[in-house]
Design a protein around this motif. Structure first.
Motif, PDB file in Angstrom:
ATOM      1  N   PHE A  80      -2.503 -39.433  -0.022  1.00  0.00           N
ATOM      2  CA  PHE A  80      -3.484 -39.802   1.000  1.00  0.00           C
ATOM      3  C   PHE A  80      -4.603 -38.765   1.087  1.00  0.00           C
ATOM      4  O   PHE A  80      -5.774 -39.112   1.263  1.00  0.00           O
ATOM      5  CB  PHE A  80      -2.823 -39.976   2.368  1.00  0.00           C
ATOM      6  N   ALA A  81      -4.253 -37.480   0.946  1.00  0.00           N
ATOM      7  CA  ALA A  81      -5.288 -36.432   0.972  1.00  0.00           C
ATOM      8  C   ALA A  81      -6.256 -36.609  -0.194  1.00  0.00           C
ATOM      9  O   ALA A  81      -7.474 -36.476  -0.031  1.00  0.00           O
ATOM     10  CB  ALA A  81      -4.634 -35.048   0.935  1.00  0.00           C
ATOM     11  N   ASN A  82      -5.731 -36.929  -1.364  1.00  0.00           N
ATOM     12  CA  ASN A  82      -6.591 -37.173  -2.525  1.00  0.00           C
ATOM     13  C   ASN A  82      -7.461 -38.415  -2.320  1.00  0.00           C
ATOM     14  O   ASN A  82      -8.603 -38.455  -2.770  1.00  0.00           O
ATOM     15  CB  ASN A  82      -5.760 -37.330  -3.794  1.00  0.00           C
ATOM     16  N   LEU A  83      -6.903 -39.415  -1.650  1.00  0.00           N
ATOM     17  CA  LEU A  83      -7.652 -40.646  -1.396  1.00  0.00           C
ATOM     18  C   LEU A  83      -8.934 -40.369  -0.613  1.00  0.00           C
ATOM     19  O   LEU A  83      -9.986 -40.912  -0.936  1.00  0.00           O
ATOM     20  CB  LEU A  83      -6.778 -41.648  -0.635  1.00  0.00           C
ATOM     21  N   VAL A  84      -8.852 -39.527   0.371  1.00  0.00           N
ATOM     22  CA  VAL A  84     -10.022 -39.298   1.230  1.00  0.00           C
ATOM     23  C   VAL A  84     -10.819 -38.050   0.832  1.00  0.00           C
ATOM     24  O   VAL A  84     -11.842 -37.755   1.448  1.00  0.00           O
ATOM     25  CB  VAL A  84      -9.618 -39.238   2.717  1.00  0.00           C
ATOM     26  N   SER A  85     -10.353 -37.361  -0.188  1.00  0.00           N
ATOM     27  CA  SER A  85     -11.070 -36.176  -0.654  1.00  0.00           C
ATOM     28  C   SER A  85     -12.455 -36.567  -1.171  1.00  0.00           C
ATOM     29  O   SER A  85     -12.596 -37.518  -1.942  1.00  0.00           O
ATOM     30  CB  SER A  85     -10.269 -35.503  -1.766  1.00  0.00           C
ATOM     31  N   ASN A  86     -13.449 -35.861  -0.724  1.00  0.00           N
ATOM     32  CA  ASN A  86     -14.840 -36.093  -1.132  1.00  0.00           C
ATOM     33  C   ASN A  86     -15.369 -37.468  -0.746  1.00  0.00           C
ATOM     34  O   ASN A  86     -16.308 -37.965  -1.358  1.00  0.00           O
ATOM     35  CB  ASN A  86     -15.024 -35.862  -2.638  1.00  0.00           C
ATOM     36  N   VAL A  87     -14.742 -38.091   0.223  1.00  0.00           N
ATOM     37  CA  VAL A  87     -15.249 -39.344   0.776  1.00  0.00           C
ATOM     38  C   VAL A  87     -15.950 -38.999   2.075  1.00  0.00           C
ATOM     39  O   VAL A  87     -15.406 -38.285   2.915  1.00  0.00           O
ATOM     40  CB  VAL A  87     -14.115 -40.362   1.023  1.00  0.00           C
TER      41      VAL A  87
END
Length: 116
Positions: A80-87
């Motif tokens: 989930f952290a990767n999903l929203v990273s740099n979004v």
């Protein structure tokens, strides 16, 4: 005119977001014939997350809590952290495209280990 409708149904956006995530994570696997359908499902997710961030956080927390081991819970938290990273908190086309790609990666990764 959506505001009166949303006001009368305060959980509607949460339900939509949950339905989309569940379809992406627990629905049939992607194949060449269905990959376009999965892409179509990913497009509204960012909008729903931005409109009702609490619903997204609740979905994430519930899904993490449903995992049977600390290792699985941590893997899901990291995904989930990767999903929203740099979004970013906007709907600019480049941000939407980045999120859509990240969501496809998230879907592929999480389906490998997710406990239903």
């Amino acid at each position: 005119r959506p505001l009166p409708h949303l006001t009368s149904r305060p959980n509607l956006l949460k339900k939509l977001l949950t339905t989309l995530f569940n379809q992406l994570l627990f629905g049939p696997p992607a194949n060449p014939a269905s990959s376009a359908n999965h892409w179509v499902l990913t497009r509204p997710v960012l909008s729903l997350m931005l409109v009702d961030e609490r619903a997204f956080l609740e979905y994430k927390d519930d899904l993490v809590a449903s995992q049977t081991t600390p290792d699985l819970r941590q893997r899901l938290i990291d995904a989930f952290a990767n999903l929203v990273s740099n979004v970013h908190r906007n709907l600019e086309p480049s941000n939407r495209d980045h999120f859509t790609q990240a969501l496809s990666t998230f879907r592929h990764e999480v389906r490998q280990f997710l406990v239903c």
